[in-house]
Design a protein around this motif. Structure first.
Motif, PDB file in Angstrom:
ATOM      1  N   THR A  13      35.585  35.302  44.850  1.00  8.97           N
ATOM      2  CA  THR A  13      36.659  34.388  45.450  1.00  8.97           C
ATOM      3  C   THR A  13      37.686  35.416  45.379  1.00  8.97           C
ATOM      4  O   THR A  13      37.925  36.318  44.667  1.00  8.97           O
ATOM      5  CB  THR A  13      36.754  33.279  44.677  1.00  8.97           C
ATOM      6  N   MET A  14      38.790  34.976  46.192  1.00  8.89           N
ATOM      7  CA  MET A  14      39.994  35.578  46.205  1.00  8.89           C
ATOM      8  C   MET A  14      40.723  35.456  44.736  1.00  8.89           C
ATOM      9  O   MET A  14      41.306  36.501  44.271  1.00  8.89           O
ATOM     10  CB  MET A  14      40.867  35.017  47.353  1.00  8.89           C
ATOM     11  N   GLN A  15      40.454  34.233  44.240  1.00  6.81           N
ATOM     12  CA  GLN A  15      41.079  34.257  42.609  1.00  6.81           C
ATOM     13  C   GLN A  15      40.676  35.671  41.846  1.00  6.81           C
ATOM     14  O   GLN A  15      41.124  36.305  40.944  1.00  6.81           O
ATOM     15  CB  GLN A  15      41.095  32.997  42.268  1.00  6.81           C
ATOM     16  N   GLN A  16      39.130  35.554  41.829  1.00 11.98           N
ATOM     17  CA  GLN A  16      38.454  36.491  41.082  1.00 11.98           C
ATOM     18  C   GLN A  16      38.898  37.990  41.482  1.00 11.98           C
ATOM     19  O   GLN A  16      39.243  39.048  40.633  1.00 11.98           O
ATOM     20  CB  GLN A  16      36.767  36.325  41.303  1.00 11.98           C
ATOM     21  N   ILE A  17      39.179  38.322  42.936  1.00 11.20           N
ATOM     22  CA  ILE A  17      39.487  39.594  43.252  1.00 11.20           C
ATOM     23  C   ILE A  17      40.994  39.976  42.532  1.00 11.20           C
ATOM     24  O   ILE A  17      41.211  40.967  42.174  1.00 11.20           O
ATOM     25  CB  ILE A  17      39.351  39.743  44.829  1.00 11.20           C
ATOM     26  N   GLU A  18      41.902  38.938  42.632  1.00 11.62           N
ATOM     27  CA  GLU A  18      43.189  39.028  42.064  1.00 11.62           C
ATOM     28  C   GLU A  18      43.124  39.302  40.799  1.00 11.62           C
ATOM     29  O   GLU A  18      43.708  40.195  40.342  1.00 11.62           O
ATOM     30  CB  GLU A  18      44.096  37.913  42.363  1.00 11.62           C
ATOM     31  N   THR A  19      42.300  38.719  40.126  1.00 13.18           N
ATOM     32  CA  THR A  19      42.328  38.912  38.497  1.00 13.18           C
ATOM     33  C   THR A  19      41.623  40.208  38.124  1.00 13.18           C
ATOM     34  O   THR A  19      42.070  41.102  37.337  1.00 13.18           O
ATOM     35  CB  THR A  19      41.369  37.789  37.787  1.00 13.18           C
ATOM     36  N   ASN A  21      41.949  42.865  40.192  1.00 13.35           N
ATOM     37  CA  ASN A  21      42.946  43.950  40.707  1.00 13.35           C
ATOM     38  C   ASN A  21      43.943  43.845  39.184  1.00 13.35           C
ATOM     39  O   ASN A  21      44.632  45.062  39.089  1.00 13.35           O
ATOM     40  CB  ASN A  21      43.734  43.380  41.729  1.00 13.35           C
ATOM     41  N   LYS A  22      44.270  42.717  38.683  1.00 10.22           N
ATOM     42  CA  LYS A  22      45.353  42.971  37.690  1.00 10.22           C
ATOM     43  C   LYS A  22      44.543  43.673  36.690  1.00 10.22           C
ATOM     44  O   LYS A  22      45.391  44.368  35.699  1.00 10.22           O
ATOM     45  CB  LYS A  22      45.572  41.466  37.206  1.00 10.22           C
ATOM     46  N   LYS A  25      45.013  47.407  36.839  1.00  7.94           N
ATOM     47  CA  LYS A  25      46.477  47.954  36.484  1.00  7.94           C
ATOM     48  C   LYS A  25      46.456  48.199  34.951  1.00  7.94           C
ATOM     49  O   LYS A  25      47.375  49.135  34.607  1.00  7.94           O
ATOM     50  CB  LYS A  25      47.308  46.849  36.663  1.00  7.94           C
ATOM     51  N   LYS A  30      36.628  47.866  36.824  1.00  6.92           N
ATOM     52  CA  LYS A  30      35.970  46.877  37.826  1.00  6.92           C
ATOM     53  C   LYS A  30      34.797  46.825  37.455  1.00  6.92           C
ATOM     54  O   LYS A  30      34.114  45.786  36.925  1.00  6.92           O
ATOM     55  CB  LYS A  30      36.364  46.636  38.922  1.00  6.92           C
TER      56      LYS A  30
END
Length: 64
Positions: A13-19, A21-22, A25, A30
């Motif tokens: 999901t987009m939320q999982q992808i954002e996590t 990506n964090k 950093k 991944k």
């Protein structure tokens, strides 16, 4: 004997992808993170799944 490699595609999901990506950093790989999470989930759930399979196999047995 030739070694065989299998690939599997996962949808995030987009939320999982954002996590993820964090995490990137913070220099977390991944793919390694996802592999370790799947491995931990399997190790945690495997005994429960085996116990359920044994229970179902005992129910299916026919005495005659």
């Amino acid at each position: 004997m030739k070694l065989k490699t299998e690939y599997q595609t996962f949808r995030f999901t987009m939320q999982q992808i954002e996590t993820l990506n964090k995490l990137a950093k913070f220099n977390v790989k991944k793919s390694e993170f996802v592999r370790m999470a799947i491995k931990e989930k399997i190790e945690r759930d495997y005994p429960v799944l085996i116990a359920e399979k044994i229970r179902l196999d005992n129910l299916i047995k026919c005495p005659f």
